[in-house]
Design an enzyme around this catalytic site. Structure first.
Site, mmCIF file in Angstrom:
data_model
loop_
_atom_site.group_PDB
_atom_site.id
_atom_site.type_symbol
_atom_site.label_atom_id
_atom_site.label_comp_id
_atom_site.label_asym_id
_atom_site.label_seq_id
_atom_site.Cartn_x
_atom_site.Cartn_y
_atom_site.Cartn_z
ATOM 1 N N GLU A 146 1.036 -1.277 -0.136
ATOM 2 C CA GLU A 146 -0.149 0.219 0.128
ATOM 3 C C GLU A 146 0.857 1.281 -0.107
ATOM 4 O OE1 GLU A 146 -3.067 -0.227 -0.546
ATOM 5 O OE2 GLU A 146 -3.026 -2.447 -0.607
ATOM 6 N N ASP A 191 3.621 -4.188 -5.946
ATOM 7 C CA ASP A 191 4.076 -5.501 -5.583
ATOM 8 C C ASP A 191 5.551 -5.489 -5.523
ATOM 9 O OD1 ASP A 191 1.907 -6.904 -5.115
ATOM 10 O OD2 ASP A 191 1.653 -7.808 -6.692
#
Length: 398
Positions: free
Chosen positions: A278, A359
């Site tokens: 995040e 990611d």
């Protein structure tokens, strides 16, 4: 130059700006992993868990695609026939056919009809989620959330409809220009205020309790150079067993939110990996970038609706004289619905690239690929995600 000529020029400019923004700000250079690597990773997952996830997704699929098809048919039936314009008239009749009543009440009536027609498919989805153990809120909780959603949509819709048709009446020849500016502003405003005004309607948020995990997360954010006011915990467990986290807002409203389920299901190291993902969204300004592209797209859509909606055959089908009339709102909804279906694969492609970049950021920030892999396995297992969906579904919406 005529207003239509200016509209064509404006649409071209917005289109160029949108393409340039997408080329510069979206990570197109990050292709998916080779298919052989994907299949190798799939073989490492427990076969029984993969099969259960596939059964779950197969149970959801008929209702999901049926809702999409029925929603399209209803939008076309209301927008490309006089049915929609008559519904607008009926809503405004008790108020002397006043344009505000037609615009606001009629517009909300059209949206409500479209929602009610697809309501059985929403109930189908909740039944499947309950059967597979993902939903925890029961039918009463589901109904309350549905009513909350309708109420929020009604407030936002009423403001947007009143603002739009007020502009139309004040500037009948140039409404598309002011409407485009208003649509872009509304997108930016909603992105800013939704986290603090709308999200609390559906969940309660509380700061993560002081402790080693919170300290580690805040230290990681500081090390990453991402200003985060706090890490909040959402009480998602009262409606779902799914685990998730997200970043929303920007500037003073930016916050990282983790589900309380995630704190119970995952190890502290896995929670750290999720939050690192995040932080990648925040670091790369994915929310502001999404807001910018969304604002450009909304502005372009308003101008395109003005140009396409002025086509006489469409007006005749809808039974209206002008696309600027409140009675033509169903026609606008039909055009927006078709556009949404056409551009859905592009939005899905952009989302996949952005998520892949987040990611990669998490892997680099944590330096712990083993934990990152276990975190992805846990998300897939608990959320019953199909790790290898049908190719056509992946390309369209995954």
């Amino acid at each position: 130059m005529t207003p239509r000529g200016w509209a064509l020029l404006t649409l071209a400019g917005l289109g160029v700006a949108l393409v340039v923004a997408a080329l510069v700000l979206i990570p197109w250079h990050r292709p998916p992993a080779p298919r052989a690597d994907q299949l190798a990773a799939l073989r490492d997952l427990p076969a029984d868990q993969v099969e259960r996830a596939r059964q779950f997704r197969s149970a959801l699929r008929p209702g999901g695609w049926a809702a999409l098809g029925v929603g399209l048919l209803v939008a076309l039936a209301l927008g490309l026939t006089p049915l929609g314009s008559r519904l607008i008239e009926l809503a405004g009749r008790p108020f002397g056919d006043h344009w505000i009543a037609q615009a606001v009440l009629g517009g909300l009536a059209v949206l409500l009809v479209a929602d009610l027609v697809t309501l059985p498919f929403s109930a189908w989805r909740h039944a499947v989620l309950t059967r597979y153990g993902l939903a925890t809120n029961g039918w009463s909780g589901w109904a309350v959330d549905l009513l909350k959603s309708y109420a929020v949509s009604a407030v936002i819709g009423a403001v947007a409809l009143l603002g739009f048709y007020t502009v139309v009446r004040l500037t009948p020849r140039w409404w598309w220009a002011f409407g485009a500016a208003g649509a872009a502003t509304l997108v930016a405003l909603l992105s800013f205020v939704l986290p603090v005004l709308v999200e609390p309607v559906f969940n309660r948020f509380s700061p993560m309790e002081p402790g080693p995990l919170r300290t580690q997360l805040m230290d990681m954010a500081a090390r990453d150079g991402v200003p985060v006011r706090d890490v909040l915990v959402a009480d998602a467990s009262r409606r779902t067993r799914a685990v998730n986290a997200y970043v929303s807002g920007f500037g003073p409203t930016r916050r990282v939110v983790v589900y309380d389920n995630l704190l119970r299901e995952a190890t502290p190291a896995e929670v750290t990996a999720v939050v690192a993902h995040e932080l990648g969204h925040a670091k790369d300004r994915d929310v502001p970038v999404g807001t910018l592209t969304g604002a450009l797209g909304a502005a372009a859509a308003v101008v395109a609706l003005y140009l396409i909606g002025s086509w006489p055959p469409l007006l005749r089908l809808a039974g209206v004289d002008s696309v600027a009339q409140p009675r033509a709102f169903p026609l606008l909804i039909a055009l927006v619905t078709v556009a949404g279906l056409v551009f859905a694969p592009v939005q899905a492609l952009v989302s996949r690239r952005v998520e892949a970049r987040a990611d990669a950021h998490a892997l680099a920030l944590t330096g712990d690929p083993a934990t990152f892999e276990s975190m992805q396995r846990r998300l897939s297992t608990v959320n019953l995600a199909d790790p290898d969906p049908p190719r056509w579904e992946y390309l369209y919406s995954a």
